[in-house]
Design a protein around this motif. Structure first.
Motif, PDB file in Angstrom:
ATOM      1  N   CYS A   1     -13.688   3.439   7.490  1.00 25.76           N
ATOM      2  CA  CYS A   1     -14.851   3.101   8.318  1.00 25.76           C
ATOM      3  C   CYS A   1     -16.098   3.379   7.461  1.00 25.76           C
ATOM      4  O   CYS A   1     -16.342   4.531   7.047  1.00 25.76           O
ATOM      5  N   VAL A   2     -16.896   2.355   7.197  1.00 18.99           N
ATOM      6  CA  VAL A   2     -18.014   2.451   6.258  1.00 18.99           C
ATOM      7  C   VAL A   2     -19.318   2.240   7.032  1.00 18.99           C
ATOM      8  O   VAL A   2     -19.392   1.354   7.908  1.00 18.99           O
ATOM      9  N   SER A   3     -20.335   3.009   6.659  1.00 24.47           N
ATOM     10  CA  SER A   3     -21.634   2.882   7.317  1.00 24.47           C
ATOM     11  C   SER A   3     -22.246   1.530   6.965  1.00 24.47           C
ATOM     12  O   SER A   3     -22.107   1.037   5.837  1.00 24.47           O
ATOM     13  N   ASN A   4     -22.955   0.945   7.933  1.00 28.00           N
ATOM     14  CA  ASN A   4     -23.559  -0.356   7.679  1.00 28.00           C
ATOM     15  C   ASN A   4     -24.792  -0.220   6.779  1.00 28.00           C
ATOM     16  O   ASN A   4     -25.387  -1.216   6.371  1.00 28.00           O
ATOM     17  N   LEU A   5     -25.121   1.026   6.458  1.00 27.83           N
ATOM     18  CA  LEU A   5     -26.249   1.253   5.559  1.00 27.83           C
ATOM     19  C   LEU A   5     -25.775   1.531   4.125  1.00 27.83           C
ATOM     20  O   LEU A   5     -26.565   1.872   3.269  1.00 27.83           O
ATOM     21  N   VAL A   6     -24.458   1.400   3.888  1.00 29.12           N
ATOM     22  CA  VAL A   6     -23.926   1.683   2.573  1.00 29.12           C
ATOM     23  C   VAL A   6     -24.460   0.651   1.583  1.00 29.12           C
ATOM     24  O   VAL A   6     -24.778  -0.488   1.944  1.00 29.12           O
ATOM     25  N   SER A   7     -24.526   1.051   0.317  1.00 29.42           N
ATOM     26  CA  SER A   7     -25.024   0.122  -0.687  1.00 29.42           C
ATOM     27  C   SER A   7     -23.940  -0.895  -1.007  1.00 29.42           C
ATOM     28  O   SER A   7     -22.734  -0.687  -0.771  1.00 29.42           O
ATOM     29  N   ALA A   8     -24.370  -2.020  -1.542  1.00 33.64           N
ATOM     30  CA  ALA A   8     -23.428  -3.084  -1.875  1.00 33.64           C
ATOM     31  C   ALA A   8     -22.441  -2.613  -2.915  1.00 33.64           C
ATOM     32  O   ALA A   8     -21.231  -2.928  -2.866  1.00 33.64           O
ATOM     33  N   ALA A   9     -22.898  -1.804  -3.882  1.00 31.32           N
ATOM     34  CA  ALA A   9     -22.002  -1.332  -4.946  1.00 31.32           C
ATOM     35  C   ALA A   9     -20.901  -0.447  -4.377  1.00 31.32           C
ATOM     36  O   ALA A   9     -19.722  -0.543  -4.759  1.00 31.32           O
ATOM     37  N   GLU A  10     -21.313   0.471  -3.480  1.00 32.48           N
ATOM     38  CA  GLU A  10     -20.309   1.362  -2.889  1.00 32.48           C
ATOM     39  C   GLU A  10     -19.322   0.572  -2.053  1.00 32.48           C
ATOM     40  O   GLU A  10     -18.097   0.824  -2.109  1.00 32.48           O
ATOM     41  N   LEU A  11     -19.819  -0.394  -1.258  1.00 34.70           N
ATOM     42  CA  LEU A  11     -18.914  -1.175  -0.412  1.00 34.70           C
ATOM     43  C   LEU A  11     -17.925  -1.944  -1.279  1.00 34.70           C
ATOM     44  O   LEU A  11     -16.719  -1.996  -0.978  1.00 34.70           O
ATOM     45  N   VAL A  12     -18.444  -2.528  -2.386  1.00 34.68           N
ATOM     46  CA  VAL A  12     -17.550  -3.278  -3.274  1.00 34.68           C
ATOM     47  C   VAL A  12     -16.513  -2.348  -3.871  1.00 34.68           C
ATOM     48  O   VAL A  12     -15.318  -2.680  -4.001  1.00 34.68           O
TER      49      VAL A  12
END
Length: 796
Positions: free
Chosen positions: A114-125
């Motif tokens: 479960c990832v925060s919608n404020l996470v950075s694009a790099a972290e999400l990738v």
């Protein structure tokens, strides 16, 4: 379509699925994913999204938004995890940083992250890439597990794996099937003791206690080297196992049901023993066969398919002693014949050797042949040969020299007898042969006689023509008749007849005494006696003289008749003896045609002994009956053991006819009675012989004896064919044969003789029986004391 900024991407790329609007707040995610070889696939419609997620190739990851306007992100996750096609696809859910409840709900719904919608694009990738790699690793593990499951399921042996704590990690279905269990009852986490309890329910455990078996399993697991073992279960199964300890302290083992192979191996070992025993028996049988060859009084010889000598007995060599050198195995039959021809072995071949040789070889080549052969020294042999299925042949040689001499003697007796004699056919009454005395006395030529019947010479109105039926109990059946001679003269005759077999036909030998003159003299004497009676007062002296003369002539006539009767009796007996020898020899040869085993020879020997016993019994019965008829049997009452007589007679019958046994109950008999031992022996020999003869399929004969007052009582009971009720009153009449005895040899005088002997002892005999239920004879004989002389001799 695959989308990345409007560009269609192909090649080995990972695909992730997202709902439209999920990445709205995250800038540059698509470009970052593309740099890592990950392609986004965006769907606007939820139904289309789920359809695409279930189509192959499956996406590497699915990204959902828990904060979507519809609020269906968590529900979509649960739906994906409930679908067996999409349940293994990793799902990441975007949640609000402060929304702890959505985070917990997402993980509970099956999301891997479960990832925060404020996470950075790099972290999400980075997170997406990591979970794609983990998903690929999990997929490889699942595929390997599937391959392992398939391999285990396809194995013919049961396989199980236990951990160091003794808990089952995995097993295949065959492991349960080997022990007769349903595979569903065995599952990971069970201990070996749990599984043993299940196996005890079906008897699939060794004949030891559970604790002993567990101790054995623990000891086996302590060893570092693999072990093979075999266990026999209570159910009868034989299980072979292979045990290997694992590096973590657990163990893996295989289990195989080898019951059938085990039994087959034992059966093979047993068959091997039986084969060795059969070989020994075959060798013994061969030795017995060789011994039997030498015991047989006839010459025996065996040829192979090429007519070479294989086996022969010493008697064969003796018969052909003049034929040359000693016989050797492999010698050709024709060579042996030629050697005999050179040395004069075959008198009939002199002057025509090649022709004789061709005839002899033709006889030998027939499937079956029988002929007579003359040898030097006026010796004769009968030859019988038969081809066997293997292609060879077997031959029998019987010395019939004595038989030939007897035939010649009796032919001379017949031809040269001064009494008219002839042989005629029983069925047609046609003359088969007549002697010269008959030709001379009757005036018919030999050719005429052989075209005539007995009825042609008998005066029919005086005595209707018929065959004189000869009973074997009466060796000289006689009757009076009137015959017509060739010139038409009628004569009074007395004929004596006896049965015989003439050239394979049922015939009678008849001897004729012409009593015409005697009858006339008798009539004249009677007339003269009447005249003398009228003149008795006036001619007393003359009457006395003529009376004496008449008595002398009558006595002379009786003596002549008696001499004639004795002569015919003797001739009948002397004819019957050689004919019986011929017939017996022929039957033995015929029966031995296919005999090649000791059992066969033993069986035929028993039959010969039985036939000889029957002839002896017949002769003794005829002689005893004759002695009774003429008052020449003497009963001598002396102390004798009736039990011993019965035992000896029973043992004698068992030795002659081995198919039957005599069950004796004689303990209640007295030690001795006063009686005639030989006569009583004849009584029980007759009764025991009948009990065996008329109960061929019932081997037990029951003999019971006891004392009853001043008498002894003996019962002889068989379980044979029985007697019809209306035949019982006539059983002790001479020559009577019951209807149930049809087809069984017998004379009809034995029981009559038994009754007379018992009555001469002052006793009685009774018979009870019914058809099909056996027969019981009950004898009562006084114990008595020694009798005076006047009671010992039978009345004439």
């Amino acid at each position: 379509m695959w989308m990345n900024g409007g560009t269609v991407v192909s090649g080995e790329l990972h695909t992730i699925l997202v709902m439209d609007g999920t990445l709205a707040g995250l800038q540059g995610v698509g470009d970052a994913l593309e740099r890592h070889g990950i392609v986004l696939r965006v769907h606007l419609d939820r139904a289309e999204f789920h359809d695409c997620a279930a189509k192959r190739p499956l996406p590497a990851l699915i990204l959902l938004d828990a904060l979507s306007p519809e609020g269906g992100g968590l529900e979509d996750c649960r739906r994906l995890k409930a679908n067996p096609i999409t349940c293994d696809i990793p799902v990441i859910i975007l949640v609000s940083p402060e929304d702890e409840e959505s985070r917990i709900g997402g993980l509970a719904a099956g999301a891997v992250d479960c990832v925060s919608n404020l996470v950075s694009a790099a972290e999400l990738v980075a997170r997406i890439k990591r979970h794609i790699e983990l998903g690929a690793a999990h997929a490889r593990v699942r595929r390997r597990n599937e391959q392992l499951d398939t391999a285990l399921a396809s194995m013919g042996q049961g396989v199980c794996l236990f951990d160091e704590a003794g808990r089952l990690l995995l097993s295949n279905n065959r492991y349960a099937e080997v022990y007769g269990l349903d595979s569903s009852v065995i599952h990971p986490g069970q201990s070996l003791e749990d599984i043993l309890k299940l196996r005890q329910g079906v008897g699939a455990v060794p004949a030891t206690s559970t604790s002993e078996y567990l101790a054995w399993a623990e000891a086996t697991n302590r060893g570092d080297t693999p072990r093979d073992w075999i266990k026999e279960l209570k159910s009868g199964q034989i299980i072979r196992g292979y045990h290997q300890r694992t590096s973590d302290g657990g163990w893996v083992s295989t289990h195989e049901d080898i019951t059938q192979a085990w039994q087959a191996e034992k059966a093979l070992a047993k068959a091997h023993v039986q084969a060795e025993r059969a070989e020994q028996e075959a060798r013994a049988a061969h030795a017995r066969l060789l011994a039997a060859f030498e015991v047989v009084p006839e010459g025996l010889v065996l040829f192979d398919e090429e007519d070479r000598f294989v086996l022969w007995n010493q008697r064969y060599e003796q018969l052909y002693a003049e034929s040359g050198d000693m016989l050797v195995k492999g010698m050709r039959f024709e060579d042996r014949l030629r050697a005999g021809l050179e040395r004069g072995q075959y008198p009939e071949a002199v002057g025509r050797e090649e022709e004789w040789l061709a005839e002899r070889l033709a006889h030998h080549a027939k499937p079956t042949s029988r002929h007579e052969q003359r040898l030097p020294g006026n010796r004769w042999i009968r030859i019988e040969e038969r081809r066997i299925s293997e292609g060879g042949s077997v031959g029998i040689r019987v010395d019939i020299t004595d038989l030939k001499m007897q035939e010649a003697s009796f032919r001379l007796l017949f031809e040269g007898n001064p009494m008219p004699m002839w042989v005629y056919d029983h069925e047609t009454l046609r003359f088969l042969h007549v002697n010269q005395a008959a030709i001379d006395h009757y005036g018919y030529r030999l050719e005429q006689f052989l075209t005539m019947r007995l009825s042609d010479i008998e005066v029919q109105e005086y005595n209707p023509p018929q065959a004189v039926v000869f009973d074997v109990e009466d060796p000289a059946a006689s009757r009076s008749a009137r015959h017509i001679k060739g010139d038409g003269t009628a004569i009074e005759v007395t004929v004596y007849s006896t049965c015989l077999n003439y050239k394979g036909k049922s015939a009678s030998l008849m001897a004729v005494v012409d009593v015409t003159e005697a009858k006339r003299a008798e009539k004249a004497l009677l007339q003269h006696r009447d005249t003398l009676e009228e003149m008795v007062r006036s001619r007393t002296v003359e009457l006395a003289r003529q009376t004496e003369e008449l008595e002398r002539m009558l006595e002379q006539e009786k003596q002549i008749n008696e001499l004639q009767r004795q002569f015919v009796s003797m001739a009948s007996h002397e004819f019957r003896t050689p004919l019986a020898v011929i017939d017996g020899a022929a039957q033995r040869l015929i029966r031995r045609k296919e005999a090649a085993t000791p059992e066969f020879l033993c069986e035929k020997a028993d039959q010969i002994r039985s036939s000889v016993s029957r002839m002896l019994e017949l002769m003794e019965s005829i002689l005893a009956a004759g002695r009774l008829d003429h008052g020449r049997i003497t009963i001598v009452h002396k102390p004798c053991s009736i039990a011993e007589i019965i035992q000896v007679c029973g043992a004698r019958q068992e030795s002659i006819r081995r198919t039957h046994r005599f069950l004796l109950d004689l303990d209640r008999l007295p030690p001795a009675i006063y009686g005639d031992h030989p006569a009583l022996d004849q009584v029980f020999s007759n009764l025991f012989s009948n009990a065996v003869k008329y109960a061929p399929d019932s081997p037990s004969v029951h003999v019971t004896g006891w004392q009853e007052g001043d008498s002894v009582c003996i019962t002889v009971r068989d379980e044979g064919i029985g007697i019809d009720a209306d035949d019982l009153p006539k059983m002790f009449q001479r020559y009577f044969r019951a209807r149930s005895s049809t087809g069984i040899a017998g004379t009809g005088i034995g029981l009559n003789l038994v009754k007379q002997i018992i009555e001469l002892h002052g006793g009685t005999i009774e018979v009870t029986s019914s058809r099909g239920n056996g027969t019981t004879f009950t004898l009562r004989i006084p114990i008595g004391a020694e009798q005076p002389d006047q009671l010992r001799v039978a009345a004439g």
